[in-house]
Design an enzyme around this catalytic site. Structure first.
Site, PDB file in Angstrom:
ATOM      1  N   LYS A   1       0.847  -1.200   0.000  1.00 15.35           N
ATOM      2  CA  LYS A   1       0.000   0.000   0.000  1.00 15.35           C
ATOM      3  C   LYS A   1       0.880   1.247   0.000  1.00 15.35           C
ATOM      4  O   LYS A   1       0.612   2.215  -0.713  1.00 15.35           O
ATOM      5  CB  LYS A   1      -0.947  -0.020   1.216  1.00 15.35           C
TER       6      LYS A   1
ATOM      7  N   GLN B   1      -5.119  -1.932   9.428  1.00 17.93           N
ATOM      8  CA  GLN B   1      -4.948  -3.248   8.809  1.00 17.93           C
ATOM      9  C   GLN B   1      -5.541  -4.346   9.695  1.00 17.93           C
ATOM     10  O   GLN B   1      -5.200  -4.448  10.871  1.00 17.93           O
ATOM     11  CB  GLN B   1      -3.452  -3.493   8.556  1.00 17.93           C
TER      12      GLN B   1
ATOM     13  N   ASP C   1     -11.572   2.138   3.665  1.00 13.11           N
ATOM     14  CA  ASP C   1     -11.868   0.710   3.494  1.00 13.11           C
ATOM     15  C   ASP C   1     -13.379   0.473   3.386  1.00 13.11           C
ATOM     16  O   ASP C   1     -13.820  -0.609   3.030  1.00 13.11           O
ATOM     17  CB  ASP C   1     -11.334  -0.083   4.701  1.00 13.11           C
TER      18      ASP C   1
END
Ligand code: NAP
Length: 283
Positions: free
Chosen positions: A52, A96, A119
């Site tokens: 990322k 994460q 997200d």
């Protein structure tokens, strides 16, 4: 033999679009920033976070990585998120997953401001997907919709079957296909007559988490088959679909690797750009 839907090519096109969008904002004196939080030492998570960061750098997005020790307390993590929620230069915040067990994942996700939740896991963003009024979509289903659009695969009026009902893939996938006027069935481990349902699919999305689960006898001649699964086996990576045999029957299919996987990070970059635009009241 099915046409290959090439995730590397399509993700490169998305990234190029994002790069241009970021450059345009930069010209107006606006920078785009993503904060990535990782707690603990999970090796797979570390690889995802590194990828990322690399993608951000290539597209002109400023990335800030917060690598916290495994024993981080809930209060410490919540206070970091609070700080990032308030930080002007940060447009997107990603925590994460999975988190270490002692941390309440739901509580942590819910503490991210919905407008920075790139997200799209916050209940507010999930609800907005349901009513078809959304800025962010979870990256994997968003990437699949991008692939269908790129390949000019029409969803309207098609019979769409999604195997899997997870909150991050199956359910939002079903909603996005529905918003495009597909007729959608979402299947799961308690579904009866799965094979018959799959045989009716014009578009079949496999997000089961079982290697080569979808076999040739479950697929209609000429169907479009999207394989979300990723499995490391002795013979390398494979998906949820028995690619070798299903590709002889499908009209188009995503490979593993090189299919849905590369789309996920590209869509995260897209969501981060969207966040920056919304926060600066552009577009
Ligand atoms: P998940 O949370 O484990 O969900 C799996 C779903 O499959 C569940 O809804 C489960 O049903 C259903 N299922 C399991 N066995 C089944 C069976 N025998 N028949 C029908 N349905 C069955 O997985 P996920 O997070 O959605 O991920 C799915 C796969 O995609 C995994 O391989 C994952 O690694 C991969 N993935 C890839 C990407 C990418 O970027 N390419 C991103 C995310 C995930 P129940 O709900 O009834 O248990």
């Amino acid at each position: 033999m099915a046409k290959l839907i090439d995730g590397k090519v399509i993700s490169a096109a998305v990234k190029e679009r994002v790069k241009q969008g970021v450059a345009k904002l930069n010209e107006q004196g606006i920078s785009v920033g993503l904060a990535v939080i990782i707690v603990g030492e999970d090796p797979a998570s570390k690889v995802y976070v590194a990828n990322k960061k690399k993608a951000c750098e290539a597209l002109g997005i400023v990335s800030e990585e917060y690598a916290l020790p495994e024993n981080t307390t809930e209060d410490e993590l919540l206070s970091l998120i609070k700080e990032l929620n308030a930080k002007k230069s940060i447009n997107g915040i990603l925590c994460q997953l999975p988190l270490p067990r002692h941390l309440d994942e739901k509580l942590i996700i819910n503490s991210i401001l919905p407008e920075k939740d790139v997200d799209a896991f916050h209940p507010s963003n999930v609800g907005r997907i349901m009513i078809g009024d959304y800025d962010f979509v979870p990256c994997t289903p968003a990437g699949i919709m991008e692939m269908l659009a790129y390949e000019n695969i029409e969803v309207e009026g098609k019979t769409c079957v999604v195997i899997g009902r997870s909150n991050i893939v199956g359910k939002p996938m079903g909603m996005l296909l529905l918003h495009k006027n597909g007729t959608v069935t979402i299947c799961h481990s308690k579904t009866r007559n799965l094979k018959d349902i799959c045989l009716g699919a014009d578009i079949l999305v496999a997000a089961v988490g079982r290697p080569k689960f979808v076999t040739e006898d479950m697929v209609k001649e000429g169907a479009v088959v999207i394989d979300v699964g990723i499995h490391r086996t002795e013979n390398g990576l494979c998906g949820d679909v028995d690619f070798e045999n299903v590709s002889k029957k499908a009209s188009a299919i995503t490979p593993v690797p090189g299919g849905v996987g590369p789309m996920t990070i590209a869509m995260l970059m897209q969501n981060t750009l969207t966040a920056a635009k919304r926060q600066n009241k552009i577009g």
